[in-house]
Design a protein around this motif. Structure first.
Motif, PDB file in Angstrom:
ATOM      1  N   THR A   1      33.625  29.736 -11.125  1.00 33.67           N
ATOM      2  CA  THR A   1      34.493  28.838 -10.370  1.00 33.67           C
ATOM      3  C   THR A   1      34.981  27.773 -11.343  1.00 33.67           C
ATOM      4  O   THR A   1      34.177  27.107 -11.990  1.00 33.67           O
ATOM      5  CB  THR A   1      33.741  28.189  -9.197  1.00 33.67           C
ATOM      6  N   PHE A   2      36.288  27.639 -11.449  1.00 33.77           N
ATOM      7  CA  PHE A   2      36.848  26.707 -12.430  1.00 33.77           C
ATOM      8  C   PHE A   2      38.228  26.233 -11.983  1.00 33.77           C
ATOM      9  O   PHE A   2      38.860  26.849 -11.134  1.00 33.77           O
ATOM     10  CB  PHE A   2      36.951  27.377 -13.807  1.00 33.77           C
ATOM     11  N   ARG A   3      38.660  25.132 -12.550  1.00 36.27           N
ATOM     12  CA  ARG A   3      40.005  24.607 -12.310  1.00 36.27           C
ATOM     13  C   ARG A   3      40.881  25.004 -13.494  1.00 36.27           C
ATOM     14  O   ARG A   3      40.553  24.708 -14.631  1.00 36.27           O
ATOM     15  CB  ARG A   3      39.986  23.094 -12.139  1.00 36.27           C
ATOM     16  N   GLN A   4      41.972  25.703 -13.207  1.00 30.20           N
ATOM     17  CA  GLN A   4      42.861  26.149 -14.281  1.00 30.20           C
ATOM     18  C   GLN A   4      43.468  24.950 -14.999  1.00 30.20           C
ATOM     19  O   GLN A   4      43.903  23.994 -14.364  1.00 30.20           O
ATOM     20  CB  GLN A   4      43.992  27.019 -13.742  1.00 30.20           C
ATOM     21  N   GLN A   5      43.492  25.040 -16.314  1.00 30.30           N
ATOM     22  CA  GLN A   5      44.049  23.956 -17.112  1.00 30.30           C
ATOM     23  C   GLN A   5      45.563  23.853 -16.903  1.00 30.30           C
ATOM     24  O   GLN A   5      46.099  22.760 -16.774  1.00 30.30           O
ATOM     25  CB  GLN A   5      43.731  24.208 -18.581  1.00 30.30           C
ATOM     26  N   LYS A   6      46.247  24.995 -16.836  1.00 26.72           N
ATOM     27  CA  LYS A   6      47.708  25.002 -16.750  1.00 26.72           C
ATOM     28  C   LYS A   6      48.213  24.610 -15.359  1.00 26.72           C
ATOM     29  O   LYS A   6      49.089  23.766 -15.232  1.00 26.72           O
ATOM     30  CB  LYS A   6      48.238  26.382 -17.138  1.00 26.72           C
ATOM     31  N   THR A   7      47.651  25.231 -14.314  1.00 25.02           N
ATOM     32  CA  THR A   7      48.171  25.011 -12.958  1.00 25.02           C
ATOM     33  C   THR A   7      47.357  24.010 -12.154  1.00 25.02           C
ATOM     34  O   THR A   7      47.793  23.588 -11.094  1.00 25.02           O
ATOM     35  CB  THR A   7      48.198  26.333 -12.171  1.00 25.02           C
ATOM     36  N   LYS A   8      46.175  23.672 -12.632  1.00 22.91           N
ATOM     37  CA  LYS A   8      45.230  22.780 -11.943  1.00 22.91           C
ATOM     38  C   LYS A   8      44.667  23.398 -10.674  1.00 22.91           C
ATOM     39  O   LYS A   8      43.981  22.750  -9.907  1.00 22.91           O
ATOM     40  CB  LYS A   8      45.857  21.404 -11.619  1.00 22.91           C
ATOM     41  N   GLY A   9      44.973  24.684 -10.427  1.00 22.34           N
ATOM     42  CA  GLY A   9      44.465  25.373  -9.243  1.00 22.34           C
ATOM     43  C   GLY A   9      42.998  25.747  -9.407  1.00 22.34           C
ATOM     44  O   GLY A   9      42.553  26.080 -10.499  1.00 22.34           O
ATOM     45  N   LEU A  10      42.251  25.682  -8.296  1.00 22.14           N
ATOM     46  CA  LEU A  10      40.842  26.061  -8.308  1.00 22.14           C
ATOM     47  C   LEU A  10      40.734  27.574  -8.159  1.00 22.14           C
ATOM     48  O   LEU A  10      41.356  28.164  -7.279  1.00 22.14           O
ATOM     49  CB  LEU A  10      40.100  25.358  -7.166  1.00 22.14           C
ATOM     50  N   GLN A  11      39.978  28.223  -9.033  1.00 23.02           N
ATOM     51  CA  GLN A  11      39.843  29.669  -9.040  1.00 23.02           C
ATOM     52  C   GLN A  11      38.371  30.060  -8.911  1.00 23.02           C
ATOM     53  O   GLN A  11      37.499  29.364  -9.422  1.00 23.02           O
ATOM     54  CB  GLN A  11      40.377  30.252 -10.355  1.00 23.02           C
ATOM     55  N   ARG A  12      38.140  31.182  -8.253  1.00 21.93           N
ATOM     56  CA  ARG A  12      36.794  31.741  -8.168  1.00 21.93           C
ATOM     57  C   ARG A  12      36.927  33.232  -8.419  1.00 21.93           C
ATOM     58  O   ARG A  12      37.573  33.945  -7.647  1.00 21.93           O
ATOM     59  CB  ARG A  12      36.177  31.485  -6.797  1.00 21.93           C
ATOM     60  N   ILE A  13      36.348  33.699  -9.521  1.00 18.63           N
ATOM     61  CA  ILE A  13      36.483  35.107  -9.884  1.00 18.63           C
ATOM     62  C   ILE A  13      35.111  35.709 -10.151  1.00 18.63           C
ATOM     63  O   ILE A  13      34.201  35.008 -10.599  1.00 18.63           O
ATOM     64  CB  ILE A  13      37.400  35.302 -11.115  1.00 18.63           C
ATOM     65  N   PRO A  14      34.951  37.005  -9.855  1.00 25.23           N
ATOM     66  CA  PRO A  14      33.668  37.652 -10.125  1.00 25.23           C
ATOM     67  C   PRO A  14      33.488  37.875 -11.620  1.00 25.23           C
ATOM     68  O   PRO A  14      34.447  38.119 -12.343  1.00 25.23           O
ATOM     69  CB  PRO A  14      33.773  38.984  -9.380  1.00 25.23           C
ATOM     70  N   LEU A  15      32.262  37.797 -12.074  1.00 23.90           N
ATOM     71  CA  LEU A  15      31.931  38.039 -13.479  1.00 23.90           C
ATOM     72  C   LEU A  15      31.446  39.478 -13.590  1.00 23.90           C
ATOM     73  O   LEU A  15      30.398  39.832 -13.057  1.00 23.90           O
ATOM     74  CB  LEU A  15      30.857  37.057 -13.943  1.00 23.90           C
TER      75      LEU A  15
END
Length: 136
Positions: free
Chosen positions: A115-129
């Protein structure tokens, strides 16, 4: 002269970069209309020419060669390669992967998530590892 300066700045830009600058200028002029600074957008009839960019992808074999290459034992190259491969296997931008912290990874009992905040869009993302993406 100004014309020489403009030509020297723009001659090295790709068509997609030029189109991006035109889009930004048009948006800026539309903001000026909204703010009452100008009555109409003098740029409104300007046609922005966008070109398709050719995207190439690494093959499975090329990725395996990158994974297996010894890189002469250079630790900084190993680190850069690992970050690149992590980006490939997660789909994350390199800059986002590079900024991950331990607290950005969580386990829900079944699988790991980032779970991280994108540097470019500032959108919060949650992706499976997934399996090939390793965190050291």
């Amino acid at each position: 002269s100004n014309k020489k300066m403009i030509n020297s700045v723009t001659k090295n830009l790709s068509q997609s970069s030029v189109a991006k600058y035109h889009v930004k200028l048009r948006a800026l002029l539309n903001m000026a209309i909204d703010d009452g600074e100008i009555i109409r957008n003098p740029y409104s009839k300007f046609k922005i020419i966008k070109s398709e960019s050719l995207r190439t992808f690494l093959t499975k074999e090329e990725l395996e060669r990158i994974e297996e290459h010894a890189l002469g034992g250079n630790k900084s190259l190993d680190c850069a390669r690992d970050k690149f491969l992590f980006s490939v296997y997660t789909g994350m931008r390199f800059s986002d992967a590079d900024n991950l912290k331990d607290q950005d990874v969580e386990f829900d009992g079944k699988k790991y998530w980032i779970t991280f905040r994108q540097q470019k869009t500032k959108g919060l993302q949650r992706i499976p590892l997934h399996g090939k993406a390793k965190i050291n």
